[in-house]
Design an enzyme around this catalytic site. Structure first.
Site, mmCIF file in Angstrom:
data_model
loop_
_atom_site.group_PDB
_atom_site.id
_atom_site.type_symbol
_atom_site.label_atom_id
_atom_site.label_comp_id
_atom_site.label_asym_id
_atom_site.label_seq_id
_atom_site.Cartn_x
_atom_site.Cartn_y
_atom_site.Cartn_z
ATOM 1 N N ASP A 92 0.842 -1.186 0.000
ATOM 2 C CA ASP A 92 0.000 0.000 0.000
ATOM 3 C C ASP A 92 0.886 1.248 0.000
ATOM 4 O O ASP A 92 2.097 1.164 0.185
ATOM 5 C CB ASP A 92 -0.973 -0.020 1.171
ATOM 6 C CG ASP A 92 -0.289 -0.047 2.531
ATOM 7 O OD1 ASP A 92 0.894 0.325 2.607
ATOM 8 O OD2 ASP A 92 -0.943 -0.453 3.506
ATOM 9 N N CYS A 308 -14.369 -27.780 7.641
ATOM 10 C CA CYS A 308 -13.080 -27.272 7.161
ATOM 11 C C CYS A 308 -12.074 -28.404 7.023
ATOM 12 O O CYS A 308 -12.003 -29.293 7.874
ATOM 13 C CB CYS A 308 -12.548 -26.217 8.135
ATOM 14 S SG CYS A 308 -10.919 -25.561 7.711
ATOM 15 N N CYS A 310 -8.685 -27.823 6.813
ATOM 16 C CA CYS A 310 -7.353 -27.293 7.050
ATOM 17 C C CYS A 310 -6.576 -28.177 8.023
ATOM 18 O O CYS A 310 -7.159 -28.996 8.741
ATOM 19 C CB CYS A 310 -7.433 -25.861 7.578
ATOM 20 S SG CYS A 310 -7.785 -25.707 9.345
ATOM 21 N N CYS A 313 -7.907 -28.073 11.722
ATOM 22 C CA CYS A 313 -9.147 -28.816 11.978
ATOM 23 C C CYS A 313 -8.940 -30.325 11.844
ATOM 24 O O CYS A 313 -9.670 -31.118 12.451
ATOM 25 C CB CYS A 313 -10.243 -28.335 11.029
ATOM 26 S SG CYS A 313 -10.834 -26.665 11.417
#
Length: 375
Positions: A92, A308, A310, A313
């Site tokens: 940014d 999930c 992932c 999990c």
């Protein structure tokens, strides 16, 4: 590979899925960029950020110019080498942080003079200096320098800030183009301003299109105006920009914000929410966010989100994460953040797939129903 290409593969209503191609890799859109403020996505190693599905991350000009300094990062081989992330980085311009973090700022046509939040030292950030910092960092996608004012400001204040931002956009373009090899390898995005005013937004878009950029950001939203007001702007703002270029909604956001913005034609997002929430005990799930600190999770043997896939999990329970977070263990912040980033990247993958199949409306409706507890 060319410096910058954007190809749209499929559309569904206003929504698009596509690919941005750059020298350091491809970015699948709609894309979510984890925020790496100080040369790190907090509580995450770069390889784990990539494993979550992220194609690009965001670095912060303001923070890096103050510590360790852009000049030092450049001497050490650039931001990618410094932090161990070899894929694209968007930086940014620093304008938002200057105005939100500094105790004292003085704005003029030249730029913004501000006092560092670290040690009180004074600095000038101008379009030319912002371009120089982002060049020294080695950014792949550089953001033009702009001025942000609250959406509650008068129309006169908003118009003046937008017009100054457009003058600064032209100076940013010139400063970027003078960057030699870096300009030949990277891309420059302009930022549309105009608060909640359609006429100001159109004037901003016209000015940016006249200058010409590789992509266009929609700035000045997600600053407290509320979702309805934000969506009201997004009903028209993306259409004011070049349809052949990526559209980036800065600082957004919550999962349902992202879904609604994708429906309205936005391609790129960033937000600190998944990482910040992870560090404070909030996990995102298909059925809405949960606070893992709550006592009801103390003996809960379910994964954070049963839907999930992932690594968190797959291995650990809510009870264990509850214990880690309540005990203030560093691992708690790490695992919660990892899960949240996977949740966000999984959502982006699902959005891309739904657009490709022409099923975005149904997917979005079901997602919202589940996320709000109505499914």
């Amino acid at each position: 590979m060319s410096r910058f290409e954007f190809e749209i593969h499929a559309t569904d209503g206003k929504a698009r899925s596509g690919t941005i191609r750059m020298r350091r890799g491809e970015i699948r859109t709609p894309a979510f960029m984890p925020v790496g403020t100080a040369a790190t996505v907090k509580a995450m190693k770069p390889q784990d950020v990539r494993a979550s599905g992220a194609d690009i991350i965001l670095g912060n000009t303001y923070h890096l110019m103050l510590r360790p300094s852009a000049e030092r990062v450049d001497r050490l081989g650039g931001l990618h080498k410094f932090m161990g992330w070899e894929r694209p980085i968007l930086t940014d311009s620093g304008g938002y942080q200057v105005m939100s973090l500094s105790e004292l700022t003085k704005r003029s046509e030249e730029g913004i003079v501000f006092k560092s939040h670290l040690d009180g030292s004074r600095h000038l950030l101008s379009p030319e200096r912002s371009m120089e910092i982002q060049r020294l960092l080695g950014s792949d996608i550089v953001m033009a320098f702009d001025e942000l004012v609250p959406t509650t400001s008068t129309r006169e204040v908003q118009a003046a800030a937008m017009e100054r931002s457009m003058r600064w956009a032209r100076r940013s373009r010139a400063g970027f183009d003078s960057g030699g090899d870096h300009a030949a390898r990277s891309a420059l995005f302009g930022i549309q301003q105009g608060a909640l005013d359609e006429g100001l937004r159109q004037a901003s878009a016209d000015a940016l299109l006249d200058i010409g950029f590789d992509g266009y950001a929609i700035g000045g939203l997600a600053v407290g105006e509320g979702q309805d007001a934000m969506f009201g702007v997004l009903d028209y703002a993306p259409g004011q920009l070049d349809a052949a270029r990526p559209r980036y909604l800065m600082g957004v956001g919550k999962p349902d914000d992202i879904v609604g913005a994708v429906e309205r034609g936005v391609d790129m997002f960033d937000c600190v929410l998944p990482t910040r929430s992870g560090r404070t005990g909030q996990a995102f799930t298909a059925n809405g966010p949960i606070n893992i600190r709550n006592a009801r999770f103390a003996e809960d043997q379910e994964p954070v989100d049963p839907a999930c896939g992932c690594p968190v999990c797959a291995r650990w329970t809510r009870a264990y994460l509850h214990h880690l977070v309540r005990a203030g263990e560093i691992l708690g912040a790490m695992l919660m953040t990892e899960h949240n980033l996977h949740f966000y990247q999984s959502l982006m993958a699902d959005l891309r797939a739904a657009i490709a199949k022409g099923r975005l409306t149904g997917f979005a409706a079901q997602f919202r129903a589940n996320y709000r507890g109505e499914g």
